[in-house]
Scaffold this motif. Structure first.
Motif, PDB file in Angstrom:
ATOM      1  N   UNK A 288       0.818  -1.214   0.000  1.00  0.00           N
ATOM      2  CA  UNK A 288       0.000   0.000   0.000  1.00  0.00           C
ATOM      3  C   UNK A 288       0.847   1.258   0.000  1.00  0.00           C
ATOM      4  N   UNK A 289       2.067   1.203   0.549  1.00  0.00           N
ATOM      5  CA  UNK A 289       2.915   2.386   0.650  1.00  0.00           C
ATOM      6  C   UNK A 289       3.843   2.581  -0.546  1.00  0.00           C
ATOM      7  N   UNK A 290       3.840   1.643  -1.448  1.00  0.00           N
ATOM      8  CA  UNK A 290       4.734   1.699  -2.602  1.00  0.00           C
ATOM      9  C   UNK A 290       4.336   2.829  -3.545  1.00  0.00           C
ATOM     10  N   UNK A 291       5.305   3.580  -4.026  1.00  0.00           N
ATOM     11  CA  UNK A 291       5.070   4.546  -5.098  1.00  0.00           C
ATOM     12  C   UNK A 291       5.294   3.820  -6.414  1.00  0.00           C
ATOM     13  N   UNK A 292       4.312   3.865  -7.293  1.00  0.00           N
ATOM     14  CA  UNK A 292       4.429   3.212  -8.596  1.00  0.00           C
ATOM     15  C   UNK A 292       4.412   4.270  -9.686  1.00  0.00           C
ATOM     16  N   UNK A 293       5.055   3.960 -10.805  1.00  0.00           N
ATOM     17  CA  UNK A 293       5.144   4.906 -11.914  1.00  0.00           C
ATOM     18  C   UNK A 293       4.998   4.146 -13.230  1.00  0.00           C
TER      19      UNK A 293
END
Length: 322
Positions: A288-293
């Motif tokens: 849930x805390x992961x930054x995705x791009x």
């Protein structure tokens, strides 16, 4: 040969069906060489670009081929004209006979936004409700509509360099059922967004890594050349990165290419593409805390999938009328 104008293309490509058509095409694959890009100098404005994007199916009983011809003319915005103009020719791959000519600008807008939402089904948090769209052009509008339909966005913030254009787009989106509002403080909006979707022709970063909170999904659409970018290297380095296609993203995705040149990341930082996600060969979001791009530069595969869906939808609709 059928001629499908913008309204016909729009009606034939509803968002849920288009997202699934792209998912199926990325899973199955097709031949799609890296697009041809040719600069066209302009005497009274920024340089224009001519793009040629062919693709064809190599297997199946009913095989299609197609090619899109695109002109990207940034200076058109100052003339009250669209920055992107395009046509798409869909043909029978077995005989070469033309089947349909489609409005390429509408096709591009919808397949581009649908590809972003497709990536979002793997990379965005399922509970994402707040969207920030950077860009007030046609694709910015399509992104706001597609994200709202695909992920249930409840609050769509619209930012543009021209505040009046942002306000106009937000009003038009509201009239079409999207809960949109214009914003002027880009940093403040980025800090509260669950999804940040950029569709600009920026050549310098708009979104900074320091602004983005954990769990955010970043969707980058606009920078389709190596000298363009919408984020800084710090943001790319913080994120789990995917591209639409490895060949296109690594060759043309300015945000990725420039982050590598600067030493913020190396090529191994890019985890995979939509082929890998659709086939289950790569994992998307893992926490849930992961930054995705997701970096999109556009792929001819997407155009072909959309054109086939539009042709079939139109054929079915006409058969029901007849």
């Amino acid at each position: 040969m059928r001629l499908l104008d913008a309204a016909a293309v729009r009606a034939a490509l509803p968002w849920p069906a288009l997202v699934e058509a792209l998912r199926a095409m990325f899973r199955e694959g097709c031949a799609a060489p890296l697009r041809h890009a040719h600069p066209i100098p302009q005497p009274d404005g920024p340089e224009a670009t001519l793009l040629l994007m062919p693709a064809w199916q190599e297997a199946g009983a009913a095989r299609f081929s197609g090619v899109k011809i695109v002109h990207v003319v940034p200076g058109n915005r100052d003339k009250g004209l669209p920055a992107v103009s395009a046509v798409y020719l869909l043909s029978d791959a077995a005989t070469g006979q033309p089947i349909a000519m489609l409005d390429g600008a509408e096709l591009t807008d919808r397949r581009t936004a649908a590809a972003s939402v497709l990536a979002g089904t793997y990379l965005a948090r399922p509970d994402s409700r707040t969207l920030l769209v950077c860009g007030t052009g046609r694709i910015g509008r399509a992104l706001a509509e597609a994200w709202s339909a695909g992920l249930g966005i409840e609050d769509a913030m619209i930012w543009g360099r021209n505040a009046e254009h942002a306000a106009t787009l937000a009003s038009e989106l509201v009239a079409h059922g999207v809960n949109a509002r214009a914003v002027t403080d880009l940093e403040a909006a980025a800090r509260q967004a669950d999804i940040i979707s950029c569709a600009t022709l920026a050549t310098a970063p708009l979104i900074r890594g320091a602004w983005v909170r954990p769990g955010t999904h970043i969707d980058l659409v606009g920078a389709f050349r190596k000298d363009m970018r919408e984020t800084d290297g710090a943001l790319v380095a913080r994120a789990t990165v995917f591209v639409d296609t490895m060949a296109g993203g690594m060759a043309e995705g300015g945000d990725i290419v420039q982050a590598i040149v600067e030493g913020a990341i190396d090529a191994s930082h890019v985890r995979g593409d939509l082929h890998a996600l659709a086939r289950g060969e790569a994992k998307g979001r893992t926490s849930a805390d992961e930054i995705t791009l997701f970096k999109s530069v556009g792929a001819a595969l997407e155009d072909l999938a959309a054109a086939i869906l539009a042709q079939r939808s139109t054929r079915i609709a006409r058969s029901l009328i007849d």
